[in-house]
Design a protein around this motif. Structure first.
Motif, PDB file in Angstrom:
ATOM      1  N   LEU A 345      -0.823 -35.953 -19.560  1.00 42.36           N
ATOM      2  CA  LEU A 345      -1.716 -35.669 -20.679  1.00 42.36           C
ATOM      3  C   LEU A 345      -0.948 -35.621 -21.997  1.00 42.36           C
ATOM      4  CD1 LEU A 345      -3.979 -32.938 -19.041  1.00 42.36           C
ATOM      5  CD2 LEU A 345      -4.649 -35.264 -19.672  1.00 42.36           C
ATOM      6  N   ARG A 346       0.223 -35.022 -21.988  1.00 42.34           N
ATOM      7  CA  ARG A 346       1.012 -34.961 -23.218  1.00 42.34           C
ATOM      8  C   ARG A 346       1.494 -36.354 -23.628  1.00 42.34           C
ATOM      9  NH1 ARG A 346       1.539 -30.022 -24.954  1.00 42.34           N
ATOM     10  NH2 ARG A 346       1.324 -28.279 -23.524  1.00 42.34           N
ATOM     11  N   CYS A 347       1.727 -37.199 -22.654  1.00 42.85           N
ATOM     12  CA  CYS A 347       2.111 -38.572 -22.979  1.00 42.85           C
ATOM     13  C   CYS A 347       0.934 -39.326 -23.598  1.00 42.85           C
ATOM     14  CB  CYS A 347       2.614 -39.288 -21.720  1.00 42.85           C
ATOM     15  SG  CYS A 347       3.379 -40.887 -22.044  1.00 42.85           S
ATOM     16  N   VAL A 348      -0.287 -39.012 -23.141  1.00 38.70           N
ATOM     17  CA  VAL A 348      -1.476 -39.607 -23.752  1.00 38.70           C
ATOM     18  C   VAL A 348      -1.514 -39.272 -25.241  1.00 38.70           C
ATOM     19  CG1 VAL A 348      -3.997 -39.433 -23.876  1.00 38.70           C
ATOM     20  CG2 VAL A 348      -2.876 -39.724 -21.665  1.00 38.70           C
ATOM     21  N   HIS A 349      -1.272 -38.000 -25.552  1.00 43.25           N
ATOM     22  CA  HIS A 349      -1.280 -37.614 -26.964  1.00 43.25           C
ATOM     23  C   HIS A 349      -0.175 -38.315 -27.742  1.00 43.25           C
ATOM     24  CE1 HIS A 349       0.191 -34.972 -30.276  1.00 43.25           C
ATOM     25  NE2 HIS A 349      -1.052 -35.199 -30.660  1.00 43.25           N
ATOM     26  N   ALA A 350       1.016 -38.401 -27.169  1.00 43.26           N
ATOM     27  CA  ALA A 350       2.129 -39.053 -27.859  1.00 43.26           C
ATOM     28  C   ALA A 350       1.823 -40.521 -28.131  1.00 43.26           C
ATOM     29  CB  ALA A 350       3.406 -38.919 -27.032  1.00 43.26           C
ATOM     30  N   CYS A 351       1.168 -41.160 -27.172  1.00 45.56           N
ATOM     31  CA  CYS A 351       0.803 -42.573 -27.355  1.00 45.56           C
ATOM     32  C   CYS A 351      -0.181 -42.742 -28.504  1.00 45.56           C
ATOM     33  CB  CYS A 351       0.189 -43.134 -26.072  1.00 45.56           C
ATOM     34  SG  CYS A 351       1.353 -43.400 -24.728  1.00 45.56           S
ATOM     35  N   THR A 352      -1.197 -41.876 -28.547  1.00 45.99           N
ATOM     36  CA  THR A 352      -2.197 -42.012 -29.613  1.00 45.99           C
ATOM     37  C   THR A 352      -1.578 -41.740 -30.978  1.00 45.99           C
ATOM     38  OG1 THR A 352      -2.887 -39.703 -29.349  1.00 45.99           O
ATOM     39  CG2 THR A 352      -4.075 -41.344 -28.076  1.00 45.99           C
ATOM     40  N   ALA A 353      -0.719 -40.744 -31.050  1.00 43.69           N
ATOM     41  CA  ALA A 353      -0.089 -40.423 -32.334  1.00 43.69           C
ATOM     42  C   ALA A 353       0.801 -41.568 -32.804  1.00 43.69           C
ATOM     43  CB  ALA A 353       0.720 -39.136 -32.208  1.00 43.69           C
ATOM     44  N   GLU A 354       1.553 -42.152 -31.899  1.00 41.33           N
ATOM     45  CA  GLU A 354       2.452 -43.246 -32.267  1.00 41.33           C
ATOM     46  C   GLU A 354       1.653 -44.482 -32.672  1.00 41.33           C
ATOM     47  OE1 GLU A 354       6.704 -44.138 -32.551  1.00 41.33           O
ATOM     48  OE2 GLU A 354       5.459 -42.345 -32.370  1.00 41.33           O
ATOM     49  N   ALA A 355       0.573 -44.766 -31.951  1.00 35.60           N
ATOM     50  CA  ALA A 355      -0.263 -45.913 -32.307  1.00 35.60           C
ATOM     51  C   ALA A 355      -0.919 -45.704 -33.671  1.00 35.60           C
ATOM     52  CB  ALA A 355      -1.339 -46.139 -31.247  1.00 35.60           C
ATOM     53  N   ALA A 356      -1.386 -44.473 -33.942  1.00 34.69           N
ATOM     54  CA  ALA A 356      -1.995 -44.189 -35.236  1.00 34.69           C
ATOM     55  C   ALA A 356      -0.989 -44.349 -36.366  1.00 34.69           C
ATOM     56  CB  ALA A 356      -2.582 -42.777 -35.243  1.00 34.69           C
ATOM     57  N   ALA A 357       0.242 -43.907 -36.120  1.00 39.65           N
ATOM     58  CA  ALA A 357       1.287 -44.074 -37.130  1.00 39.65           C
ATOM     59  C   ALA A 357       1.562 -45.549 -37.399  1.00 39.65           C
ATOM     60  CB  ALA A 357       2.563 -43.373 -36.676  1.00 39.65           C
ATOM     61  N   ARG A 358       1.522 -46.341 -36.316  1.00 42.18           N
ATOM     62  CA  ARG A 358       1.724 -47.782 -36.487  1.00 42.18           C
ATOM     63  C   ARG A 358       0.593 -48.388 -37.323  1.00 42.18           C
ATOM     64  NH1 ARG A 358       4.518 -51.726 -33.503  1.00 42.18           N
ATOM     65  NH2 ARG A 358       4.173 -53.737 -34.521  1.00 42.18           N
ATOM     66  N   LEU A 359      -0.629 -47.993 -37.045  1.00 45.56           N
ATOM     67  CA  LEU A 359      -1.765 -48.497 -37.812  1.00 45.56           C
ATOM     68  C   LEU A 359      -1.735 -48.023 -39.262  1.00 45.56           C
ATOM     69  CD1 LEU A 359      -4.526 -48.047 -35.120  1.00 45.56           C
ATOM     70  CD2 LEU A 359      -3.880 -50.232 -36.145  1.00 45.56           C
ATOM     71  N   ALA A 360      -1.121 -46.869 -39.492  1.00 45.09           N
ATOM     72  CA  ALA A 360      -1.040 -46.332 -40.852  1.00 45.09           C
ATOM     73  C   ALA A 360       0.053 -47.006 -41.663  1.00 45.09           C
ATOM     74  CB  ALA A 360      -0.801 -44.829 -40.805  1.00 45.09           C
ATOM     75  N   GLY A 361       0.817 -47.902 -41.030  1.00 43.29           N
ATOM     76  CA  GLY A 361       1.813 -48.658 -41.772  1.00 43.29           C
ATOM     77  C   GLY A 361       3.249 -48.287 -41.495  1.00 43.29           C
ATOM     78  N   SER A 362       3.520 -47.367 -40.562  1.00 46.97           N
ATOM     79  CA  SER A 362       4.895 -46.986 -40.254  1.00 46.97           C
ATOM     80  C   SER A 362       5.640 -48.159 -39.623  1.00 46.97           C
ATOM     81  CB  SER A 362       4.919 -45.789 -39.303  1.00 46.97           C
ATOM     82  OG  SER A 362       6.238 -45.530 -38.859  1.00 46.97           O
ATOM     83  N   ALA A 363       6.805 -48.460 -40.161  1.00 47.92           N
ATOM     84  CA  ALA A 363       7.592 -49.583 -39.644  1.00 47.92           C
ATOM     85  C   ALA A 363       8.378 -49.196 -38.399  1.00 47.92           C
ATOM     86  CB  ALA A 363       8.551 -50.088 -40.729  1.00 47.92           C
ATOM     87  N   THR A 364       8.572 -47.915 -38.183  1.00 49.93           N
ATOM     88  CA  THR A 364       9.386 -47.466 -37.044  1.00 49.93           C
ATOM     89  C   THR A 364       8.551 -47.049 -35.836  1.00 49.93           C
ATOM     90  OG1 THR A 364       9.424 -45.213 -37.945  1.00 49.93           O
ATOM     91  CG2 THR A 364      11.220 -46.694 -38.588  1.00 49.93           C
ATOM     92  N   ALA A 365       7.263 -46.843 -36.033  1.00 51.31           N
ATOM     93  CA  ALA A 365       6.417 -46.410 -34.914  1.00 51.31           C
ATOM     94  C   ALA A 365       6.286 -47.531 -33.883  1.00 51.31           C
ATOM     95  CB  ALA A 365       5.042 -46.006 -35.422  1.00 51.31           C
ATOM     96  N   ASP A 366       6.489 -47.193 -32.618  1.00 48.95           N
ATOM     97  CA  ASP A 366       6.400 -48.186 -31.534  1.00 48.95           C
ATOM     98  C   ASP A 366       5.808 -47.515 -30.299  1.00 48.95           C
ATOM     99  OD1 ASP A 366       6.586 -50.289 -29.829  1.00 48.95           O
ATOM    100  OD2 ASP A 366       8.777 -50.251 -29.639  1.00 48.95           O
ATOM    101  N   PRO A 367       4.494 -47.648 -30.074  1.00 50.50           N
ATOM    102  CA  PRO A 367       3.874 -46.975 -28.923  1.00 50.50           C
ATOM    103  C   PRO A 367       4.121 -47.661 -27.588  1.00 50.50           C
ATOM    104  CG  PRO A 367       2.239 -48.232 -30.128  1.00 50.50           C
ATOM    105  CD  PRO A 367       3.508 -48.347 -30.924  1.00 50.50           C
TER     106      PRO A 367
END
Length: 495
Positions: A345-367
């Motif tokens: 479950l915690r990995c689910v949250h980490a995945c969503t947060a990283e994907a959202a960061a990627r969509l927000a324009g972060s160049a380092t985010a990699d889900p």
């Protein structure tokens, strides 16, 4: 079983690459043994050493895997020497075999490296019984093991090291407690007791192939952490052996050791072992049984009666393991299963947060690495709840709830994979609602892992792809609260 083995998700084609690399590495080891003038026994020993080097080494980092691989002969060669020296001293041979079983399981307390070295030590002793190794054969067997482990290492860390681009594999947390309160200690006692039963009864069944029963007991205990897991694994081992024997009667017996078809079928069996291991123990055992039949065909001793004996000895080993986990320091499943579900479950949250960061324009985010980790964690969850979802489970209510939990976790994983695919699209644009959706996912995960009231999923039905996947995760998490935390019912995994 067929669907799970061949259509299960394979992010990054890890299972496919592992199976292909195994065929290459083991094939290279056998070819080098032949070129070095090894006998058939030496080539078999080398091939099995390469298989173990590629199959059992599971450290989280490539460097750790290389160190563990280098340590395999350090552990295996002394064990091989002891087994050969005790070849003609049955009582001492059997007692040492049981000691190797206990030590091999106890070594799990030191994590993946201890597990790998324990498996290699056991299998080295087992192979010595398989080949009836004597002290005069040791120099050639030593050379075969060293050459084959080196060949496996060259392929794994040189020619085809795909792990460098993967996230570290999730490693179980160290078992707490001391003495018999530690799970690895209790399992070591269980495995030794079960192997002792298998050894005595196996020798009564056959004075020549008794080690099959001990081997069955050993492998039933590998990668299990509770009574339920061990019992289900024993059932699947017997089932896989039955299917493998049926296939062997159709394939291996008619081939009868002919070099070319045996080599082709051996490659197929090796591929099947590695490709199916992560998703279906039954299909893996079918492949293992076929491989053993092909090896006995090469040695010129494969007959239908030998296959019947293998089935009998496997049943004896499964019975030994079952009796041990039921009556010798039993280990329950609740804490292990709960820990793996929480990590997923915690990995689910980490995945969503990283994907959202990627969509927000972060160049380092990699889900993407987190998605691979989520798949591995879900594999551990499935293993833990296997006793409940098994068709023969005597608790239909818990079986339904466990299947519901697995289905909802699979829904989460499916939506996460879709979200990550959207995030990978360079044309995807940021939506201000993503942050709010990710916050709701975080709140839902916190509620589930802490046992508090859960957050309901959103009522809206967005059409924007990223939000649609995020809301799918929210709905699945909201639905998970009922089977995981219903206060009026017994726990999902009982003691």
């Amino acid at each position: 079983m067929l669907k799970r083995a061949f259509t299960a998700p394979d992010p990054g084609r890890v299972r496919l690459r592992s199976a292909g690399r195994a065929v290459l590495g083991i094939g290279l080891a056998v070819v080098l043994c032949g070129a070095a003038g090894q006998s058939l026994a030496g080539a078999v020993t080398g091939g099995l050493a390469a298989l173990l080097a590629l199959f059992t080494v599971t450290d989280a980092t490539v460097r750790g895997q290389a160190v563990t691989t280098a340590l395999l002969p350090v552990v295996g060669l002394p064990v091989l020497a002891v087994a050969a020296e005790l070849h003609d001293v049955p009582v001492a041979r059997d007692l040492v075999f049981l000691a190797v079983v206990g030590a091999g399981v106890y070594a799990r307390r030191w994590g993946p490296r201890g597990h790998s070295l324990g498996v290699f030590a056991f299998m080295t002793y087992f192979v010595a019984q398989f080949l009836h190794a004597t002290p005069g054969q040791l120099p050639r067997l030593y050379a075969a093991v060293l050459l084959s482990v080196l060949a496996a290492a060259v392929v794994r860390f040189g020619l085809w090291c795909y792990e460098r681009h993967l996230p570290p594999a999730p490693v179980p947390a160290p078992h707490a407690g001391r003495g018999l309160a530690r799970v690895t200690t209790r399992q070591a006692v269980q495995a030794t007791a079960g192997a002792g039963f298998a050894l005595v009864v196996g020798q009564a069944v056959s004075g020549q192939r008794w080690y099959w029963a001990v081997g069955a007991t050993w492998w039933i205990f590998v990668n299990t952490a509770s009574r339920g897991e061990t019992l289900v694994r024993g059932f699947r081992r017997v089932l896989g052996t039955v299917l493998g024997i049926a296939l062997g009667l159709l394939v291996a017996v008619p081939v009868h050791g002919a070099p070319v078809p045996t080599a082709v079928l051996t490659a197929v069996a090796v591929f099947g072992i590695f490709y199916s291991a992560a998703v279906s123990y039954t299909w893996m055992m079918l492949s293992v049984t076929l491989l053993a039949e092909l090896l006995y065909g090469l040695l010129g001793v494969l007959t239908p009666s030998l296959l019947a004996l293998r089935l009998t000895e496997t049943a004896v080993g499964a019975l030994g393991a079952g009796l041990a986990v039921l009556f010798v320091l039993p280990v329950t499943t609740h804490l292990t299963t709960d820990a793996w579900i929480q990590r997923a479950l915690r990995c689910v949250h980490a995945c969503t947060a990283e994907a959202a960061a990627r969509l927000a324009g972060s160049a380092t985010a990699d889900p993407a690495p987190l998605v691979a980790e989520l798949e591995q964690l879900l594999g551990r969850v499935r293993l833990s709840v296997a006793p409940l979802v098994h068709p023969l489970s005597p608790m239909p209510g818990r079986r339904r709830r466990a299947r519901r939990v697995l289905a909802l976790l699979d829904d989460c994983a499916r939506e996460i994979r879709g979200l990550v695919a959207v995030a990978a699209d360079p044309e995807a644009s940021h939506d201000a609602r993503l942050a709010a959706a990710c916050w709701r996912v975080e709140a839902a995960v916190e509620a589930l892992t802490r046992g508090s009231a859960h957050t309901a999923g959103p009522a809206e039905q967005p059409t924007e792809p990223a939000l649609a996947h995020l809301h799918g995760v929210e709905r699945a998490l909201a639905d998970l609260a009922e089977p995981l935390r219903a206060p009026s019912r017994s726990p999902l995994i009982g003691a």
